[in-house]
Design a protein around this motif. Structure first.
Motif, short mmCIF file in Angstrom:
data_model
loop_
_atom_site.label_atom_id
_atom_site.label_comp_id
_atom_site.label_asym_id
_atom_site.label_seq_id
_atom_site.Cartn_x
_atom_site.Cartn_y
_atom_site.Cartn_z
N PRO A 1 0.89 -1.10 -0.07
CA PRO A 1 -0.03 -0.15 -0.16
C PRO A 1 0.90 0.98 0.06
N ALA A 2 0.25 2.18 -0.60
CA ALA A 2 1.14 3.51 -0.74
C ALA A 2 1.06 4.23 0.79
N SER B 1 -1.16 9.29 -3.62
CA SER B 1 -2.63 9.04 -3.91
C SER B 1 -3.12 9.84 -5.30
N CYS B 2 -4.10 9.29 -5.92
CA CYS B 2 -4.62 10.05 -6.82
C CYS B 2 -6.16 10.27 -6.74
N THR C 1 -0.82 2.03 -5.25
CA THR C 1 -0.31 0.83 -4.75
C THR C 1 1.18 1.08 -5.47
N TYR C 2 2.47 0.79 -4.69
CA TYR C 2 3.69 0.61 -5.29
C TYR C 2 3.89 -0.63 -5.48
N LYS C 3 4.40 -0.81 -6.91
CA LYS C 3 4.70 -2.23 -7.39
C LYS C 3 6.00 -2.21 -7.78
N GLY D 1 7.05 1.49 -9.32
CA GLY D 1 6.21 2.81 -9.66
C GLY D 1 5.04 2.57 -8.70
N TRP D 2 4.30 3.86 -8.70
CA TRP D 2 3.07 3.73 -7.96
C TRP D 2 2.00 3.80 -9.03
#
Length: 131
Positions: free
Chosen positions: A86-87, A92-93, A99-101, A112-113
């Motif tokens: 989780p970020a 956020s957007c 989510t960080y992947k 990236g997010w």
């Protein structure tokens, strides 16, 4: 989209309707692109499974991918799994927390997010790549 220098074009349509288009200006570039597609086949299947919340059958390498890899004397190796977390606050957007992947593609590691909106949604936010 094909450019003026495009001499080769390969189009794939997956069972779910996803289109994969490959454009190349010479045979070497075409071979590299086909090898990338073969190496990323598992990523495509995994993404489909994530989007369908696990209802997609377990990933298998299709005969077409195996044939492509064999033509170029390549061997299919599964890419590293994608991890996510989780970020933290602030990432956020308009759809909520991103989510960080991370993962590894044919071009190397990436991170990236990601917007939480489903893939293909018309208002999906751009990925914030970490370089």
């Amino acid at each position: 989209m094909a450019t003026e220098g495009t001499k080769f074009q390969v189009n794939y349509k997956l069972a779910d309707g996803t289109l994969i288009n490959l454009y190349a200006s010479d045979v070497r570039e075409l071979e590299a692109g086909l090898a990338d597609i073969a190496m990323n086949a598992l990523n495509i299947i995994t993404t489909g499974r994530e989007l369908s919340q696990g209802s997609v059958a377990p990933a298998t390498v299709s005969p077409a991918v195996s044939a492509i890899a064999a033509q170029f004397k390549g061997e299919y190796t599964a890419p590293a799994p994608v991890t996510s977390a989780p970020a933290p606050a602030g990432n956020s957007c308009k759809h909520g927390p991103m989510t960080y992947k991370t993962g590894v593609s044919a071009k190397g590691p990436w991170q990236g997010w990601m917007c939480s909106t489903p893939k293909g949604a018309p208002d999906k936010c751009d990925t914030i790549w970490v370089r």
